[in-house]
Design a protein around this motif. Structure first.
Motif, mmCIF file in Angstrom:
data_model
loop_
_atom_site.group_PDB
_atom_site.id
_atom_site.type_symbol
_atom_site.label_atom_id
_atom_site.label_comp_id
_atom_site.label_asym_id
_atom_site.label_seq_id
_atom_site.Cartn_x
_atom_site.Cartn_y
_atom_site.Cartn_z
ATOM 1 N N ARG A 1 -87.748 -26.962 -32.639
ATOM 2 C CA ARG A 1 -87.665 -26.913 -34.072
ATOM 3 C C ARG A 1 -87.713 -25.834 -34.973
ATOM 4 N NH1 ARG A 1 -92.656 -31.659 -33.848
ATOM 5 N NH2 ARG A 1 -91.714 -33.037 -32.232
ATOM 6 N N GLU B 1 -92.617 -35.296 -27.540
ATOM 7 C CA GLU B 1 -91.425 -35.118 -28.471
ATOM 8 C C GLU B 1 -91.664 -35.724 -29.787
ATOM 9 O OE1 GLU B 1 -88.057 -37.167 -26.606
ATOM 10 O OE2 GLU B 1 -87.491 -35.284 -25.585
ATOM 11 N N THR B 2 -92.582 -36.921 -29.952
ATOM 12 C CA THR B 2 -92.819 -37.431 -31.145
ATOM 13 C C THR B 2 -93.921 -36.790 -31.878
ATOM 14 O OG1 THR B 2 -94.191 -39.159 -30.026
ATOM 15 C CG2 THR B 2 -91.903 -39.706 -30.269
ATOM 16 N N HIS B 3 -94.646 -35.991 -31.432
ATOM 17 C CA HIS B 3 -95.969 -35.206 -31.776
ATOM 18 C C HIS B 3 -95.363 -34.492 -33.051
ATOM 19 C CE1 HIS B 3 -98.072 -36.758 -28.520
ATOM 20 N NE2 HIS B 3 -99.097 -35.969 -28.526
ATOM 21 N N SER B 4 -96.336 -34.267 -34.045
ATOM 22 C CA SER B 4 -96.015 -33.422 -35.259
ATOM 23 C C SER B 4 -96.124 -31.964 -34.949
ATOM 24 C CB SER B 4 -96.901 -33.834 -36.196
ATOM 25 O OG SER B 4 -98.282 -33.480 -36.120
ATOM 26 N N GLY B 5 -95.381 -31.314 -35.763
ATOM 27 C CA GLY B 5 -95.540 -29.858 -35.600
ATOM 28 C C GLY B 5 -96.924 -29.213 -35.453
ATOM 29 N N ASP B 6 -97.740 -29.724 -36.340
ATOM 30 C CA ASP B 6 -99.328 -29.458 -36.531
ATOM 31 C C ASP B 6 -100.027 -29.619 -35.291
ATOM 32 O OD1 ASP B 6 -98.697 -28.437 -39.175
ATOM 33 O OD2 ASP B 6 -99.441 -30.335 -40.073
ATOM 34 N N ASP B 7 -99.741 -30.801 -34.679
ATOM 35 C CA ASP B 7 -100.379 -31.097 -33.547
ATOM 36 C C ASP B 7 -99.883 -30.375 -32.376
ATOM 37 O OD1 ASP B 7 -102.092 -33.113 -34.711
ATOM 38 O OD2 ASP B 7 -100.546 -34.762 -34.003
ATOM 39 N N PRO C 1 -103.617 -33.296 -39.000
ATOM 40 C CA PRO C 1 -103.233 -33.857 -37.739
ATOM 41 C C PRO C 1 -104.304 -35.289 -37.507
ATOM 42 C CG PRO C 1 -103.246 -31.837 -37.557
ATOM 43 C CD PRO C 1 -103.849 -31.987 -39.022
ATOM 44 N N ASP D 1 -99.779 -22.902 -43.907
ATOM 45 C CA ASP D 1 -100.443 -24.163 -43.628
ATOM 46 C C ASP D 1 -101.154 -24.412 -42.587
ATOM 47 O OD1 ASP D 1 -99.049 -24.605 -46.115
ATOM 48 O OD2 ASP D 1 -97.858 -26.016 -45.446
ATOM 49 N N GLU D 2 -100.726 -23.716 -41.329
ATOM 50 C CA GLU D 2 -101.278 -23.860 -39.963
ATOM 51 C C GLU D 2 -102.456 -23.074 -39.832
ATOM 52 O OE1 GLU D 2 -97.902 -22.686 -40.765
ATOM 53 O OE2 GLU D 2 -96.974 -24.590 -39.805
ATOM 54 N N GLN E 1 -100.073 -31.892 -44.209
ATOM 55 C CA GLN E 1 -100.315 -32.899 -43.289
ATOM 56 C C GLN E 1 -101.373 -32.578 -42.284
ATOM 57 O OE1 GLN E 1 -96.956 -34.440 -41.234
ATOM 58 N NE2 GLN E 1 -98.060 -36.378 -39.997
#
Length: 241
Positions: A44, A11-17, A159, A112-113, A157
């Motif tokens: 999200r 849940e706390t992981h970033s979208g990129d990760d 990762p 970006d991804e 950002q």
């Protein structure tokens, strides 16, 4: 561990990760973990399926590019040794002149991804080869820094999973630049010494001697300036040399 447990952990992981987990690195994770990552991304409002499709399209394009590469390789092999040298020299000169534009165009229409995936491929290649590649290779020092600049300009950002590989690449770059700066200083000192010796020996020298002295000072200045920036941790090393 089931999917719900993974979701709580992620849940706390970033979208990129999470995107990396669900795409490029999917084979490294438990299928339930990948499914959990996809569901979190969907929650999200991130269309992970579209990202996966784009990645597949990029892989297909890469395969086509590889096919083109093989065609060019066959053409080069058909040339005589002398013509091969001429052809490769012309291609390299053209590539050197347009390297920045080429990298920018390659990343221009990427999300970006996708830029991060491209950057990760560069990092993986540097790590695997334990060094930077030739100018025309994906993991060249120029491509690494130019892609880094694009990421910085777009404020993407990075990762935390990239950090170790980035530090590895930066260490290699620092060693490489340190050698170049030292060579610049050495070359400058040689020119400066020769210029002074001839100027003193000829009782004042001539214009050519003064040009050699000024050139030597310039090389020394560039070398020392580069070393200072390097010691200060400057990231914009390509412009420092």
């Amino acid at each position: 561990m089931d999917k719900e447990t993974f979701k709580k952990r992620f849940e706390t992981h970033s979208g990129d990760d999470l995107i990396l987990m669900a795409t490029k690195n999917a084979e490294k994770y438990n299928p339930e973990a990948v499914l959990a990552a996809k569901e979190i991304l969907s929650d999200r409002n991130i269309d992970i399926e579209a990202i996966i499709e784009n990645e597949k399209a990029n892989e297909l394009a890469a395969q086509e590019e590889f096919s083109d590469f093989n065609d060019e390789k066959s053409y080069i092999e058909s040339l005589s040794p002398l013509d091969q040298m001429k052809y490769l020299s012309e291609r390299r000169a053209d590539f050197e002149e347009n390297i920045e534009e080429i990298v920018e165009l390659n990343n221009e229409n990427l999300t970006d991804e996708e830029i991060l995936l491209n950057f990760e491929n560069i990092l993986d290649a540097i790590k695997q080869n334990e060094g930077f590649g030739d100018l025309t290779e994906m993991h060249s020092k120029e491509n690494y820094f130019l892609t880094s600049n694009i990421i910085e300009e777009k404020m993407i950002q990075i990762p935390f999973l990239f950090n170790d590989r980035i530090e590895f690449a930066n260490q290699l770059a620092r060693k490489d630049f340190r050698k170049k700066f030292n060579r610049s200083i050495l070359f400058g000192l040689v020119l400066l010494t020769l210029g002074l010796v001839f100027a003193i020996g000829t009782g004042g020298g001539n214009l050519a001697m003064y040009i050699i002295i000024v050139t030597g000072i310039t090389f020394c200045f560039r070398g020392f300036r580069g070393r200072i920036r390097l010691n200060n941790g400057s990231q914009n090393l390509l412009q420092a040399y």
